[in-house]
Design a protein around this motif. Structure first.
Motif, short mmCIF file in Angstrom:
data_model
loop_
_atom_site.label_atom_id
_atom_site.label_comp_id
_atom_site.label_asym_id
_atom_site.label_seq_id
_atom_site.Cartn_x
_atom_site.Cartn_y
_atom_site.Cartn_z
N LEU A 1 0.82 -1.10 -0.01
CA LEU A 1 0.09 0.08 -0.19
C LEU A 1 0.77 0.96 0.06
CD1 LEU A 1 -2.73 -1.29 2.61
CD2 LEU A 1 -3.05 -0.61 0.09
N ILE A 2 2.10 1.41 0.71
CA ILE A 2 2.90 2.54 0.77
C ILE A 2 3.78 2.54 -0.47
CG2 ILE A 2 4.64 3.54 2.17
CD1 ILE A 2 3.34 2.86 4.53
N ASP A 3 3.88 1.35 -0.95
CA ASP A 3 4.82 1.43 -2.40
C ASP A 3 3.84 2.00 -3.26
OD1 ASP A 3 6.91 0.65 -3.96
OD2 ASP A 3 5.81 -1.19 -4.81
N ASP A 4 2.74 1.87 -3.34
CA ASP A 4 1.52 2.16 -4.41
C ASP A 4 1.63 3.74 -4.13
OD1 ASP A 4 -0.91 2.10 -6.12
OD2 ASP A 4 -1.87 2.77 -4.34
N CYS A 5 1.32 4.23 -2.87
CA CYS A 5 1.64 5.80 -2.54
C CYS A 5 2.81 6.30 -3.11
CB CYS A 5 1.49 6.00 -1.11
SG CYS A 5 -0.01 5.59 -0.24
N ALA A 6 3.82 5.81 -2.95
CA ALA A 6 5.24 6.05 -3.57
C ALA A 6 5.06 6.34 -5.22
CB ALA A 6 6.18 5.14 -3.21
N GLN A 7 4.49 5.13 -5.84
CA GLN A 7 4.27 5.26 -7.08
C GLN A 7 3.55 6.15 -7.65
OE1 GLN A 7 4.85 1.65 -9.09
NE2 GLN A 7 5.24 0.41 -7.46
N ARG A 8 2.31 6.41 -7.17
CA ARG A 8 1.42 7.62 -7.78
C ARG A 8 1.93 9.00 -7.07
NH1 ARG A 8 -2.82 7.32 -4.88
NH2 ARG A 8 -2.48 5.35 -3.67
N GLN A 9 2.98 8.84 -6.20
CA GLN A 9 3.70 10.39 -5.78
C GLN A 9 2.73 11.25 -5.12
OE1 GLN A 9 5.55 12.22 -9.41
NE2 GLN A 9 7.14 10.74 -9.15
N ILE A 10 1.96 10.61 -4.20
CA ILE A 10 0.88 11.26 -3.46
C ILE A 10 1.35 12.36 -2.74
CG2 ILE A 10 -0.66 9.22 -3.19
CD1 ILE A 10 -0.17 9.53 -0.23
N LEU A 11 2.66 12.35 -2.31
CA LEU A 11 3.17 13.85 -1.74
C LEU A 11 3.65 14.92 -2.56
CD1 LEU A 11 4.94 12.17 1.39
CD2 LEU A 11 2.51 13.00 1.22
N GLY A 12 3.45 14.48 -3.85
CA GLY A 12 4.04 15.61 -4.84
C GLY A 12 5.31 15.19 -5.62
N PRO A 13 5.57 15.65 -6.71
CA PRO A 13 6.56 15.11 -7.47
C PRO A 13 7.85 15.32 -6.85
CG PRO A 13 5.45 16.76 -8.63
CD PRO A 13 4.66 16.52 -7.66
N GLY A 14 7.95 16.37 -6.07
CA GLY A 14 9.15 16.90 -5.31
C GLY A 14 9.46 15.87 -4.13
N THR A 15 8.65 14.96 -3.73
CA THR A 15 9.03 14.21 -2.66
C THR A 15 8.64 12.83 -2.86
OG1 THR A 15 7.70 15.99 -1.30
CG2 THR A 15 8.32 13.88 -0.06
N GLU A 16 9.96 12.05 -2.84
CA GLU A 16 9.96 10.61 -2.85
C GLU A 16 9.68 10.10 -1.43
OE1 GLU A 16 13.69 7.66 -3.14
OE2 GLU A 16 13.89 9.41 -2.79
N ILE A 17 8.96 8.92 -1.76
CA ILE A 17 8.69 8.17 -0.55
C ILE A 17 9.62 6.87 -0.60
CG2 ILE A 17 6.96 6.74 0.89
CD1 ILE A 17 4.78 8.55 -0.69
#
Ligand code: B12
Ligand code: SF4
Length: 605
Positions: free
Chosen positions: A52-68
């Motif tokens: 689930l968190i990997d999915d958040c990372a791939q969709r860049q849910i914190l914006g393109p400037g923030t990598e998860i």
């Protein structure tokens, strides 16, 4: 520690949101964290939250400037270096959070111990899993254990995170985590939801090429000791065959081809057939040699096609909650679907297709006495074609009806959550003292796994085409885990690791001169005992394998027949067993009459 940044995101990212996911272990009876060089299998809870968190990372849910960035640690096979986590988080201005994942009740005290220094360092911590969900599902008020976490500033997550992870990650990134996220009454649909996944390096810290995934959640039955129905509900929610194919392919590409489908009752997954059909296609047309262990109920053999399709889909082992052979006990636990009159039919159906069976057996139901339980195990050995049997204490697990009822009645339950692992006597029993109950648990393993019975199990299995070399290894594991490692086989692993400092804070750190010599001695003794037990089982295996041409049968392997109710102890050992037989006979007669055409019914009447 397995970490995953997203290279594409990292190129553009100027900030990094760091998520450390820890699946905690718990303490053994000496107070040391149970950890192994290799644990038996990856945790599906960790894989689900990671996915689930990997999915958040791939969709860049914190914006393109923030990598998860995600780091996943399974404490059953990896030491949790709290000091290193604190430094890594500090280096990132505590931008991120630590998630304690899939925390069971027995892992809750350990979770708080891991969380304490993290919270003191100002790091956001979230706890999710069955303890938090079970307590919030059953009680309106927050109990003292959850309150302790809230007082430490820990966030609690109840319910399931599919469809909710964006909210949690965004809140954490904005420094606005709520004290509680409670979704226990709003369970998500699973079709097309994010699939559980762990990177290959995490899977390789486990024995063999096995991984776990859930094809569905929920079970329609009502067993009073069960937590699942109160946490995941009684309605079948399931992943689609497409989802299951994606899970299998993703793992297969990494070389992982053995799976434990963790559904507590795959037979009641509404889409079991569509899922099996898809797997059959993958195996028979696409040449994917995938194999499975599934959990089913004792009536599964009555579902048309279930057993045959399981075989074609590559199921090699099944786990059944047999629980007990005394109908009074099954009734007391509301396990009405377990009918002793069906047990032999069900086991023989699996044997007939060469699938081996594991069964769980609960000791300490209200009608059990030390003598009756010992006798019941002997009956199972003689009359039921079962392979691996594992024992548990009847336990009032938080999240179960039993726990709620006993707590409301004010019954004295052991306050140490670390012991809620199905391996401890935690409440008073009407017929046994605590020490009698504990002795019965230890004896049960020895009564079932005698050299003679191990030989019988292998002989029965050999005649059904089961790989008895592999079965002999599993029997070694189950027969010896408690005596040698002092833990249940499901908590066991390969080579126990201990750290002097990883001890319950309530217990003292042992001095070097005491801890290390004892560790060395323990290690030597254990290896000696494992080698001896392995040699004994190997000799039995060799003997059985050498006689593969000699036909074998016995009472348990004999097809169910009309005189069983008079002949077998399974049906005559007490009044409730005899009543169960009478009841089954009546039901059979009535259903036969109901399905007979009217004309013939007149003749019968
Ligand atoms: C597969 C399984 C195992 C496997 C693998 C372990 C694993 N967790 O995968 C094995 C066989 C090893 C195992 C062993 C044991 N298990 Co087990 N196991 C399960 C089972 C069947 C499935 C677990 C699972 O994958 N669930 C699905 C996941 C997705 O659900 P989840 O963990 O709740 O996670 C979701 C939410 O809680 C939330 N969430 C969870 N963590 C976090 C974290 C954050 C940050 C957030 C935001 C959200 C979040 O999001 C997740 C996704 O929706 C469950 C029953 C069940 N149906 O869950 C029992 C269960 C978890 N096991 C249980 C027990 C007791 C044990 C043992 C102690 C038994 C024993 N004596 O051997 C051991 C302990 C070993 C260990 N070290 O974990 C109990 C726990 C009950 C309780 N109140 O504590 C359960 C509930 C079964 C039962 N009898 O009631 N188990
Ligand atoms: S059959 Fe298993 S999962 Fe279903 S209610 Fe009973 S114990 Fe729980």
């Amino acid at each position: 520690m397995g970490s995953l940044g997203h290279p594409a995101a990292a190129l553009k990212a100027s900030k990094r949101f760091r998520v450390v996911l820890i699946k905690p272990s718990h303490y053994d009876d000496d107070g040391y964290v149970i950890r192994w060089y290799r644990s038996p299998m990856p945790a599906n809870s960790l894989a689900s939250v990671y996915g689930l968190i990997d999915d958040c990372a791939q969709r860049q849910i914190l914006g393109p400037g923030t990598e998860i960035e995600i780091i996943a640690i399974d404490e059953t096979n990896t030491r949790v270096r709290i000091d290193r986590i604190i430094s890594a988080m500090r280096a990132n201005n505590n931008f991120g959070f630590v998630g304690l994942v899939g925390v069971q009740s027995n892992q809750y005290p350990r979770s708080l111990h891991i969380a304490k220094p993290l919270r003191e360092a100002g790091i956001p911590v979230i706890i999710g899993g069955f303890h938090v969900s079970g307590m919030l599902a059953m009680f309106d008020k927050i109990g003292p254990d959850l309150q302790t976490a809230l007082d430490m500033g820990i966030t609690l997550f109840a319910g399931e995170a599919e469809g909710r992870m964006d909210e949690v990650v965004r809140d954490a990134a904005q420094g606005k985590l709520k004290p509680i996220y409670n979704y226990i009454n709003d369970l998500p649909a699973l079709e097309n939801s994010v699939i559980p996944y762990l990177p290959g390096n995490a899977v390789r810290k486990t024995i063999g090429n096995v991984t776990t995934f859930d094809a569905g959640r929920g079970c329609p039955f009502q067993c009073s000791f069960c937590t699942i129905i109160n946490v995941q509900g009684r309605k079948s929610r399931r992943r689609s065959p497409d989802d299951v194919e994606r899970i299998l392919r993703k793992n297969y590409e990494q070389g992982v081809d053995r799976f434990f489908i963790t559904d507590d009752n795959f037979a009641r997954n509404k889409d079991w057939e569509a899922i099996f059909d898809r797997i059959i296609k993958l195996r028979e047309q696409d040449g994917m040699d995938v194999r499975f262990l599934i959990q089913v109920d004792t009536l599964c053999h009555k579902i048309p096609n279930f057993v045959a399709k399981a075989k074609r889909a590559g199921v090699t082992r099944i786990f059944i909650g047999l629980e007990n052979i005394n109908p009074d006990n099954l009734l007391a636990a509301k396990k009405r679907q377990n009918k002793i009159t069906e047990y032999r039919n069900m086991l023989l159906a699996w044997k007939a297709v060469g699938i081996w069976t594991y069964a769980g057996y609960i000791l300490g139901f209200p009608n059990d006495t030390p003598e009756s339980a010992r006798r019941d195990i002997e009956i199972i050995k003689k009359e039921m074609p079962l392979d691996v049997l594992e024992f548990f204490f009847l336990t009032p697990l938080p999240g179960s009806e039993d726990h709620k009822v006993l707590s409301m009645k004010g019954v004295m339950l052991d306050p140490d959550l670390n012991k809620y692992d199905l391996e401890h006597a935690l409440m008073p029993h009407v017929n046994m003292s605590k020490s009698e109950w504990e002795k019965l648990y230890r004896d049960a393993w020895a009564i079932y796994y005698t050299p003679d019975h191990i030989e019988t199990i292998l002989r029965r299995s050999q005649t059904c085409g089961i790989n008895i070399w592999r079965l002999a290894q599993i029997i070694l594991w189950f027969a010896q885990s408690l005596t040698i490692e002092k833990v249940h086989p499901l908590q066991g692993g390969f080579v126990r690791l201990k750290n002097r400092h990883e001890r319950r804070p309530e217990l003292p750190i042992e001095p070097v001169w005491k801890f290390y010599p004892r560790l060395l001695l323990e290690g030597m003794l254990k290896h000696g005992r494992v080698a001896f037990a392995a040699w004994q089982i190997f000799r039995i295996y060799r003997r059985v394998a050498a006689s593969s041409h000699v036909p074998y049968t016995d009472q348990a392997m004999t097809a169910v027949n009309e005189d069983d109710p008079q002949k077998l102890d399974l049906f005559t050992h007490n009044k409730s067993a005899r009543d169960a037989v009478d009841h089954a006979r009546k039901v059979k007669t009535l259903t036969a009459v109901a399905s007979t055409p009217a004309q013939s019914r007149e003749v019968i009447a």
